[in-house]
Every structure is written in C-alpha cells, then in structure tokens.
Motif scaffolding. Structure first.
Motif, mmCIF file in Angstrom:
data_model
loop_
_atom_site.group_PDB
_atom_site.id
_atom_site.type_symbol
_atom_site.label_atom_id
_atom_site.label_comp_id
_atom_site.label_asym_id
_atom_site.label_seq_id
_atom_site.Cartn_x
_atom_site.Cartn_y
_atom_site.Cartn_z
ATOM 1 N N ARG A 1 -6.682 1.422 -8.807
ATOM 2 C CA ARG A 1 -5.537 2.118 -8.224
ATOM 3 C C ARG A 1 -5.891 3.591 -8.127
ATOM 4 O O ARG A 1 -6.316 4.195 -9.112
ATOM 5 C CB ARG A 1 -4.300 1.909 -9.084
ATOM 6 C CG ARG A 1 -3.795 0.500 -9.005
ATOM 7 C CD ARG A 1 -2.543 0.318 -9.851
ATOM 8 N NE ARG A 1 -1.995 -1.005 -9.690
ATOM 9 C CZ ARG A 1 -2.405 -2.082 -10.328
ATOM 10 N NH1 ARG A 1 -3.404 -1.997 -11.165
ATOM 11 N NH2 ARG A 1 -1.844 -3.256 -10.124
ATOM 12 N N LYS A 2 -5.710 4.164 -6.931
ATOM 13 C CA LYS A 2 -6.017 5.566 -6.711
ATOM 14 C C LYS A 2 -4.772 6.274 -6.204
ATOM 15 O O LYS A 2 -3.975 5.695 -5.472
ATOM 16 C CB LYS A 2 -7.106 5.722 -5.643
ATOM 17 C CG LYS A 2 -8.419 5.076 -5.971
ATOM 18 C CD LYS A 2 -9.373 5.257 -4.821
ATOM 19 C CE LYS A 2 -10.674 4.543 -5.043
ATOM 20 N NZ LYS A 2 -11.598 4.735 -3.929
ATOM 21 N N ARG A 3 -4.616 7.490 -6.588
ATOM 22 C CA ARG A 3 -3.545 8.310 -6.038
ATOM 23 C C ARG A 3 -4.160 9.663 -5.703
ATOM 24 O O ARG A 3 -4.825 10.271 -6.543
ATOM 25 C CB ARG A 3 -2.416 8.476 -7.039
ATOM 26 C CG ARG A 3 -1.271 9.284 -6.468
ATOM 27 C CD ARG A 3 -0.141 9.433 -7.478
ATOM 28 N NE ARG A 3 0.913 10.178 -6.874
ATOM 29 C CZ ARG A 3 2.086 9.667 -6.521
ATOM 30 N NH1 ARG A 3 2.327 8.394 -6.736
ATOM 31 N NH2 ARG A 3 3.005 10.417 -5.969
ATOM 32 N N TYR A 4 -3.942 10.097 -4.494
ATOM 33 C CA TYR A 4 -4.488 11.365 -4.040
ATOM 34 C C TYR A 4 -3.334 12.303 -3.743
ATOM 35 O O TYR A 4 -2.350 11.904 -3.126
ATOM 36 C CB TYR A 4 -5.327 11.175 -2.776
ATOM 37 C CG TYR A 4 -5.846 12.479 -2.240
ATOM 38 C CD1 TYR A 4 -7.010 13.031 -2.737
ATOM 39 C CD2 TYR A 4 -5.150 13.182 -1.273
ATOM 40 C CE1 TYR A 4 -7.480 14.247 -2.286
ATOM 41 C CE2 TYR A 4 -5.608 14.401 -0.809
ATOM 42 C CZ TYR A 4 -6.775 14.929 -1.312
ATOM 43 O OH TYR A 4 -7.226 16.133 -0.871
ATOM 44 N N SER A 5 -3.460 13.514 -4.179
ATOM 45 C CA SER A 5 -2.499 14.539 -3.771
ATOM 46 C C SER A 5 -3.294 15.795 -3.461
ATOM 47 O O SER A 5 -4.272 16.100 -4.119
ATOM 48 C CB SER A 5 -1.459 14.795 -4.862
ATOM 49 O OG SER A 5 -2.075 15.321 -6.011
ATOM 50 N N GLY A 6 -2.888 16.463 -2.445
ATOM 51 C CA GLY A 6 -3.594 17.658 -2.034
ATOM 52 C C GLY A 6 -3.682 17.708 -0.526
ATOM 53 O O GLY A 6 -3.029 16.949 0.176
ATOM 54 N N ILE B 1 -5.377 17.126 2.976
ATOM 55 C CA ILE B 1 -6.358 16.309 3.681
ATOM 56 C C ILE B 1 -6.734 17.080 4.935
ATOM 57 O O ILE B 1 -5.869 17.600 5.638
ATOM 58 C CB ILE B 1 -5.776 14.934 4.057
ATOM 59 C CG1 ILE B 1 -5.444 14.155 2.784
ATOM 60 C CG2 ILE B 1 -6.749 14.152 4.927
ATOM 61 C CD1 ILE B 1 -4.793 12.825 3.026
ATOM 62 N N THR C 1 4.200 10.001 4.371
ATOM 63 C CA THR C 1 3.155 9.289 3.652
ATOM 64 C C THR C 1 2.769 8.027 4.404
ATOM 65 O O THR C 1 3.470 7.597 5.322
ATOM 66 C CB THR C 1 3.634 8.892 2.240
ATOM 67 O OG1 THR C 1 4.725 7.976 2.362
ATOM 68 C CG2 THR C 1 4.063 10.108 1.447
ATOM 69 N N HIS D 1 -7.982 -0.427 1.145
ATOM 70 C CA HIS D 1 -9.414 -0.169 1.042
ATOM 71 C C HIS D 1 -10.102 -1.396 0.463
ATOM 72 O O HIS D 1 -9.572 -2.049 -0.423
ATOM 73 C CB HIS D 1 -9.624 1.043 0.118
ATOM 74 C CG HIS D 1 -11.050 1.371 -0.125
ATOM 75 N ND1 HIS D 1 -11.721 0.944 -1.240
ATOM 76 C CD2 HIS D 1 -11.935 2.082 0.595
ATOM 77 C CE1 HIS D 1 -12.974 1.385 -1.194
ATOM 78 N NE2 HIS D 1 -13.116 2.075 -0.084
#
Length: 74
Positions: free
Chosen positions: A25-30, A32, A42, A47
């Motif tokens: 499980r990945k969570r990206y914030s920032g 792009i 969102t 993947h």
C-alpha cells in the motif's frame, strides 16, 4: 505492507513456477510534475508488476470512475 506470503495453490504445489503474492500500500502526497488543466481532486492508480529473476517490469493505469472533484471523469 509486503508480507511475501505464498498464495493458496489449491494443492498443486510443485506443479509449476513458484507463485508469491505481495500486497503493498502506497500513499503519495506532494506535488506531481504537470497539471490537469489546473483541476484539483484525486484519482486511484492500479499498479502491477512481475519479476523473473533479475528481469522486472511494472505498469499502472487510472482506475475508471475513481476521479473526484475536478478530476471526475478522468
């Protein structure tokens, strides 16, 4: 989480190549790079990947209907 546990093989162990199931499980914030016409919101990316020894590949695609707010319909 990546547990690397083997999936249930239905009793066919040894009948073919080794199978392993990994859940990550990945969570990206920032930020792009790039924009979507300045729209905020969102979306979900599905993947997947495969590995055969040292040969590895991966791909991803946007899950249909997963966009919110200004990204609805992406």
């Amino acid at each position: 989480m990546a547990d690397g546990s083997p999936p249930d093989d239905g009793g066919t162990a040894g009948a073919g190549p080794k199978l392993t199931r990994v859940t990550i499980r990945k969570r990206y914030s920032g930020v792009i790079e790039g924009t979507l016409d300045g729209r905020q919101g969102t979306f979900v990316i599905q993947h997947g990947g495969s590995a055969d020894g040292e040969d590895q590949s991966s791909d991803g695609s946007i899950v249909p209907h997963s966009g919110t707010d200004g990204r609805t319909g992406i």
